[in-house]
Scaffold this motif. Structure first.
Motif, PDB file in Angstrom:
ATOM      1  N   ARG A  97      32.512   0.792  51.968  1.00  0.00           N
ATOM      2  CA  ARG A  97      31.454   1.784  51.930  1.00  0.00           C
ATOM      3  C   ARG A  97      31.823   2.638  53.351  1.00  0.00           C
ATOM      4  NH1 ARG A  97      29.330   5.423  49.852  1.00  0.00           N
ATOM      5  NH2 ARG A  97      27.495   6.199  50.955  1.00  0.00           N
TER       6      ARG A  97
ATOM      7  N   GLN B 121      35.036   4.774  52.685  1.00  0.00           N
ATOM      8  CA  GLN B 121      35.016   5.822  51.859  1.00  0.00           C
ATOM      9  C   GLN B 121      34.232   7.081  52.523  1.00  0.00           C
ATOM     10  OE1 GLN B 121      33.670   5.050  48.181  1.00  0.00           O
ATOM     11  NE2 GLN B 121      32.933   7.119  47.523  1.00  0.00           N
ATOM     12  N   HIS B 122      33.133   6.692  53.411  1.00  0.00           N
ATOM     13  CA  HIS B 122      32.365   7.820  53.813  1.00  0.00           C
ATOM     14  C   HIS B 122      33.120   8.333  54.803  1.00  0.00           C
ATOM     15  CE1 HIS B 122      28.896   9.667  55.813  1.00  0.00           C
ATOM     16  NE2 HIS B 122      29.202   9.259  56.732  1.00  0.00           N
TER      17      HIS B 122
ATOM     18  N   ILE C 232      35.928  10.679  53.240  1.00  0.00           N
ATOM     19  CA  ILE C 232      35.429  11.835  52.636  1.00  0.00           C
ATOM     20  C   ILE C 232      34.976  12.730  53.537  1.00  0.00           C
ATOM     21  CG2 ILE C 232      33.734  12.676  51.130  1.00  0.00           C
ATOM     22  CD1 ILE C 232      33.981  10.055  49.164  1.00  0.00           C
ATOM     23  N   GLU C 233      34.394  12.311  54.537  1.00  0.00           N
ATOM     24  CA  GLU C 233      33.820  13.196  55.642  1.00  0.00           C
ATOM     25  C   GLU C 233      35.129  14.240  56.222  1.00  0.00           C
ATOM     26  OE1 GLU C 233      30.860  14.360  56.809  1.00  0.00           O
ATOM     27  OE2 GLU C 233      30.330  13.677  54.616  1.00  0.00           O
TER      28      GLU C 233
ATOM     29  N   ARG D 258      36.374  16.553  53.851  1.00  0.00           N
ATOM     30  CA  ARG D 258      35.723  17.626  53.809  1.00  0.00           C
ATOM     31  C   ARG D 258      35.888  18.875  55.030  1.00  0.00           C
ATOM     32  NH1 ARG D 258      29.807  16.751  54.294  1.00  0.00           N
ATOM     33  NH2 ARG D 258      29.551  18.919  54.568  1.00  0.00           N
TER      34      ARG D 258
ATOM     35  N   ILE E 175      38.825  19.356  51.443  1.00  0.00           N
ATOM     36  CA  ILE E 175      38.976  19.031  50.103  1.00  0.00           C
ATOM     37  C   ILE E 175      37.829  18.348  49.921  1.00  0.00           C
ATOM     38  CG2 ILE E 175      40.512  16.992  49.138  1.00  0.00           C
ATOM     39  CD1 ILE E 175      42.166  18.867  50.429  1.00  0.00           C
ATOM     40  N   PRO E 176      37.397  18.857  48.433  1.00  0.00           N
ATOM     41  CA  PRO E 176      36.230  18.364  47.882  1.00  0.00           C
ATOM     42  C   PRO E 176      36.147  16.822  47.664  1.00  0.00           C
ATOM     43  CG  PRO E 176      37.376  19.975  46.366  1.00  0.00           C
ATOM     44  CD  PRO E 176      38.101  19.594  47.580  1.00  0.00           C
ATOM     45  N   PRO E 177      35.000  16.334  47.736  1.00  0.00           N
ATOM     46  CA  PRO E 177      34.831  14.924  47.254  1.00  0.00           C
ATOM     47  C   PRO E 177      35.416  14.529  45.940  1.00  0.00           C
ATOM     48  CG  PRO E 177      32.504  15.836  47.679  1.00  0.00           C
ATOM     49  CD  PRO E 177      33.801  17.015  48.068  1.00  0.00           C
ATOM     50  N   THR E 178      35.250  15.386  44.954  1.00  0.00           N
ATOM     51  CA  THR E 178      35.688  15.208  43.599  1.00  0.00           C
ATOM     52  C   THR E 178      37.108  14.823  43.578  1.00  0.00           C
ATOM     53  OG1 THR E 178      36.088  17.527  43.550  1.00  0.00           O
ATOM     54  CG2 THR E 178      34.078  16.693  42.485  1.00  0.00           C
ATOM     55  N   ARG E 179      37.857  15.173  44.402  1.00  0.00           N
ATOM     56  CA  ARG E 179      39.271  14.777  44.394  1.00  0.00           C
ATOM     57  C   ARG E 179      39.667  13.681  45.224  1.00  0.00           C
ATOM     58  NH1 ARG E 179      41.628  19.876  43.404  1.00  0.00           N
ATOM     59  NH2 ARG E 179      43.442  18.735  42.771  1.00  0.00           N
TER      60      ARG E 179
ATOM     61  N   GLU F 105      32.991  22.360  43.028  1.00  0.00           N
ATOM     62  CA  GLU F 105      33.674  21.507  44.192  1.00  0.00           C
ATOM     63  C   GLU F 105      33.263  22.243  45.368  1.00  0.00           C
ATOM     64  OE1 GLU F 105      37.908  21.465  43.152  1.00  0.00           O
ATOM     65  OE2 GLU F 105      37.449  19.804  41.827  1.00  0.00           O
TER      66      GLU F 105
ATOM     67  N   TRP G  21      30.109  21.113  46.570  1.00  0.00           N
ATOM     68  CA  TRP G  21      29.915  19.747  47.216  1.00  0.00           C
ATOM     69  C   TRP G  21      30.541  19.765  48.677  1.00  0.00           C
ATOM     70  CZ3 TRP G  21      31.249  18.209  41.615  1.00  0.00           C
ATOM     71  CH2 TRP G  21      30.234  18.347  40.891  1.00  0.00           C
ATOM     72  N   LEU G  22      31.625  20.251  48.591  1.00  0.00           N
ATOM     73  CA  LEU G  22      32.438  20.583  49.877  1.00  0.00           C
ATOM     74  C   LEU G  22      31.340  20.761  51.085  1.00  0.00           C
ATOM     75  CD1 LEU G  22      35.347  20.385  51.045  1.00  0.00           C
ATOM     76  CD2 LEU G  22      35.587  22.558  50.789  1.00  0.00           C
TER      77      LEU G  22
ATOM     78  N   GLU H 148      28.806  14.488  50.650  1.00  0.00           N
ATOM     79  CA  GLU H 148      29.046  13.216  49.879  1.00  0.00           C
ATOM     80  C   GLU H 148      27.694  13.107  48.995  1.00  0.00           C
ATOM     81  OE1 GLU H 148      30.676   8.787  50.662  1.00  0.00           O
ATOM     82  OE2 GLU H 148      30.076   9.994  52.318  1.00  0.00           O
TER      83      GLU H 148
ATOM     84  N   TYR I 195      26.832  15.360  46.124  1.00  0.00           N
ATOM     85  CA  TYR I 195      27.964  14.908  45.132  1.00  0.00           C
ATOM     86  C   TYR I 195      27.809  13.719  44.527  1.00  0.00           C
ATOM     87  CZ  TYR I 195      32.438  13.268  42.923  1.00  0.00           C
ATOM     88  OH  TYR I 195      33.210  13.013  42.037  1.00  0.00           O
TER      89      TYR I 195
END
Lengths: 340, 437
Positions: free
Chosen positions: A127, A130-131, A134-135, A138, A142-146, B333, B336-337, B341, B344
């Motif tokens: 966890r 990942q956090h 992603i941070e 960001r 780079i958006p979290p969707t990717r 996108e 959410w950016l 998190e 999203y």
């Protein structure tokens, strides 16, 4: 003044070649303070990339390293490869020029981050990994969707952002960025420069920014070191060096750069020297418009000129210049044979 | 110090016929997905590397083709020489149409049409001596009878490009030359047949800063002495500004703006040109590159955006620019950016797999099941959070239809080149019929 993060003293790097040793870096000294960006500029073959790799202990086996790279009281030149290996990642980072060749095409971006964080910080939970990933992604845009996408699904600029994020996720205090924008288009280059310029604010990371583009130095760096033939010939705050360059090479290089305000062409006669047999004394003297008699005779000493440090006999010290040494050097004709 | 020469397209020159006229030129590449698709012969994707280009090349001018990688500038430059076969269109050169000429008939014309390549290290055969390499075009075109004659013509050409005394270079191999010297040899090879047109593809980008100006100066000298016309392909706006009489800015296979260099650099019309100019890092440390540059990068050429190709990145995009489903995904996108998190994790499932939304649709159906009304309110929340986002200008309506949410976009129009003073620009902002009031 705060203690430097990295203090390089008289660093030398040789490569063995068939024609003899190449002195790629020849006695280079500089300091890097926390959160500071030092631009390292020079033409191809001046030793700037070798210097960047040498500082991180990433040279090929045929290379020989001497001098001091002091990092938190340790000399990385004499440290064992194991010790340096342990520092790379959490303390010392590297951002490469070609992001595509540095990402594994079979692994998702998430797996790249998991591998990095598990290797260097084994205690982290899934966890947390990942956090943190992603941070930092960001912060690089780079958006979290990717997060679970594969490298080929990203454009060149996005891949370079991912590379930067991977270097920063371990929170290193010192990063070498080796021509990080060279393969990118002008708009994307501007985005990446913006990100790197924000580093000091967001991550407090010190950056050694290697580039051949003086415009990028003006944009993204606090201080600049100009390299020629393995030496740093001038260093100082960017604003001072660009406004009042003291070394003839810096002056000529600035004049030769074609920018949007260029109205006339200027170039430096001759070509950068062959480092197997470099010119005697000051290496720039065969191309220098202000060369003096002393220049081919003796190696220039580093001299402080205002906030800059310059290696050029024009700035003395005068007591070391022999009698008649400051007379202009009789020019041997530079034939086109030596021209680039 | 040589200064920028006056534009050579003077009054008398204007009376001369143009060197080349390019009409509706297309260069398309078919992409076939898998080996199976290739066997079955199903519809593959098409990359429009050059997409409907019209261009008149005047004699004696330097035309810059400026764009980022993937803009089609190199393909267009090569098509002018018949090195890339166009899919359709015309390239009028004298009484010929280069686009439809067979290779056999093209070959004699190549004496007049020559190319200087980007990488001088790769453009010379490493095992061929300079004299042989430079004289090679003469042999190919049967313009010399003996080796000795070729050698003496090569010596002349080398002297012409500043590699003098030529005797020192004739017997050297490329590896013994510096980068600048190699590029001079490549230029010598290009001019040895006495061409009219040189297409120079990034001729100085691989060279060191301190020697770039020298090669540009050589090219300017040659143009004056040999009455050459140049097509200068580059991504470097600074050299284009100095070197070109006219520039054409390219984006995804199209010319989006074309006109006299001075006017384009003084007052660029297309938002893309404006952004490019603002993004060039300057030597003045006090001048900062602005942060509000267009987002993103050049999109995938196999699936170009609807309407104007630049609209997803354009800060001034408005109703007719070609809004579509992909833009909605990009908007989420970006949201959410900015929000992070947690947002999203909360909103992602509601919006669903927007990755699978078909491109090029002016209507999107988002399946939300019993959460449809939540999705509608999420969309209005997103709009309220960032009302200045250009996407919202293109959204005509958001409706709930049972378990689906329908987002309707305004109809997109493909911008065509239109004149604004001396500049031709393809942007709806300059179209009096569409321009917002």
């Amino acid at each position: 003044m705060t203690e430097p993060v990295l203090s390089v003293r008289d660093l030398r790097v040789w490569y063995g070649t068939e024609r003899g040793p190449v002195q790629a870096v020849d006695g280079v000294s500089f300091d890097l303070r926390p959160g500071e960006t030092l631009g390292l500029v020079g033409e191809s073959g001046c030793g700037k990339s070798t210097l960047g790799r040498g500082v991180l202990g990433l040279l090929p086996r045929a290379a020989k390293l001497a001098g001091e790279v002091n990092y938190h009281g340790r000399n990385l030149v004499t440290a064992t490869p194991r010790e340096v290996q342990r520092l790379r990642g959490p303390d010392l980072g590297l951002i490469f020029q070609e992001p595509l060749t540095r990402l594994n095409p079979l692994l998702r971006i998430s797996q790249h981050f998991e591998e990095t964080l598990r290797t260097h910080e084994p205690g982290l939970s899934k966890r947390e990994i990942q956090h943190r990933s992603i941070e930092v992604l960001r912060a690089m845009g780079i958006p979290p969707t990717r997060y679970r996408a594969y490298p080929h699904e990203f454009s060149g600029g996005m891949r370079q952002r991912i590379m930067i994020a991977m270097a920063l996720v371990l929170r290193p205090s010192f990063v070498v960025a080796d021509e990080p924008t060279t393969a990118l288009d002008v708009l994307v280059e501007a985005q990446i420069i913006g990100i790197l310029a924000d580093l000091r604010r967001n991550f407090d990371t010190s950056l050694l920014f290697i580039t051949h583009n003086l415009g990028i130095v003006a944009e993204a760096c606090d201080r600049v070191a100009v390299m020629y033939a393995g030496r740093i010939v001038e260093q100082g705050p960017v604003a001072d060096v660009f406004a009042r360059p003291q070394h003839p090479y810096t002056k000529e290089l600035l004049r030769s750069t074609i920018s949007l305000s260029t109205t006339g062409l200027h170039y430096i006669p001759g070509a950068p020297p062959d480092l197997v047999e470099p010119p005697s004394g000051c290496r720039f003297h065969p191309r220098c418009p202000s060369a003096m008699r002393v220049c081919p005779e003796r190696f220039p000493e580093p001299v402080a000129v205002g906030p800059q440090t310059v290696e050029c006999w024009l700035h003395g010290p005068s007591d070391l210049v022999p009698a008649g040494g400051s007379e202009p050097l009789a020019r041997e004709e530079i034939t086109v044979a030596d021209e680039a | 110090m040589p200064t920028k020469p006056e534009s050579s397209v003077s009054v008398e020159d204007a009376a001369r016929a143009p060197l080349m006229e390019i009409r509706d030129l297309n260069v398309h590449y078919e992409l076939r997905g898998s080996a199976l698709a290739r066997l079955v012969g199903g519809e593959g994707e098409t990359v429009k590397a050059v997409d409907g280009v019209n261009l008149v090349l005047e004699r004696g001018e330097v035309l810059g083709l400026v764009g980022e990688s993937g803009s089609g500038k190199t393909t267009l430059g090569r098509a002018l020489l018949g090195l890339v076969r166009p899919t359709s269109g015309h390239i009028g050169y004298g009484s010929h149409d280069l686009a439809s000429l067979a290779q056999r008939q093209l070959r004699p014309l190549r004496r007049q049409l020559q190319m200087v390549f980007q990488d001088p290290h790769a453009a010379l055969n490493p095992s061929m001596e300079v004299s042989t390499a430079v004289a090679h075009p003469l042999r190919i075109h049967g313009l010399v009878n003996s080796k000795a004659e070729g050698r003496s013509r090569a010596a002349e050409a080398l002297e012409r490009v500043g590699l003098s005394p030529a005797e020192q270079f004739l017997d050297k191999l490329p590896a013994e030359l510096s980068g600048g010297q190699k590029q001079r040899a490549v230029i010598a090879r290009a001019i040895i047949c006495g061409p009219e047109l040189l297409v120079a593809d990034e001729p100085i980008s691989m060279l060191d800063m301190s020697v770039r100006a020298k090669i540009l100066e050589l090219m300017l000298d040659l143009r004056a002495d040999l009455d050459l016309t140049y097509v200068y392909i580059t991504h470097d706006l600074a050299t284009a500004k100095f070197f070109c009489d006219r520039v054409a800015i390219m984006y995804l296979g199209r010319i989006v703006e074309i006109g006299p260099t001075e006017e384009i650099f003084a007052d660029p019309k297309h938002p893309y040109t404006q952004a490019l100019l603002r993004a060039v890092p300057d030597l003045d440390p006090d001048r900062r590159v602005p942060r509000d540059l267009p987002r993103g990068e050049i999109p995938d050429a196999a699936a170009p955006p609807h309407g104007c190709s630049f609209h997803p990145r354009c800060p001034y995009a408005f109703e007719p620019c070609g809004w579509e489903a992909r833009d909605l995904r990009a908007m989420f996108e970006r949201r959410w950016l900015a929000l992070g998190e947690d947002a999203y994790a909360k909103e992602g499932p509601l919006v669903g797999e927007i990755d699978e939304v078909d491109p090029n649709q002016e209507l999107v159906r988002l399946r939300a099941g019993r959460h449809a009304s939540e999705l509608v309110s999420l969309l209005s929340e997103a709009r309220a959070d960032d009302p200045d986002e250009p996407l919202w200008r293109g959204v005509e309506g958001i409706e709930q239809d049972g378990g689906t949410v329908v987002v309707r976009f305004r109809e997109g129009v493909d911008p065509a080149l239109g004149s604004v003073n001396d500049i031709d620009v393809a942007c709806h902002l300059h179209n009096p019929d569409l321009r917002p009031t």
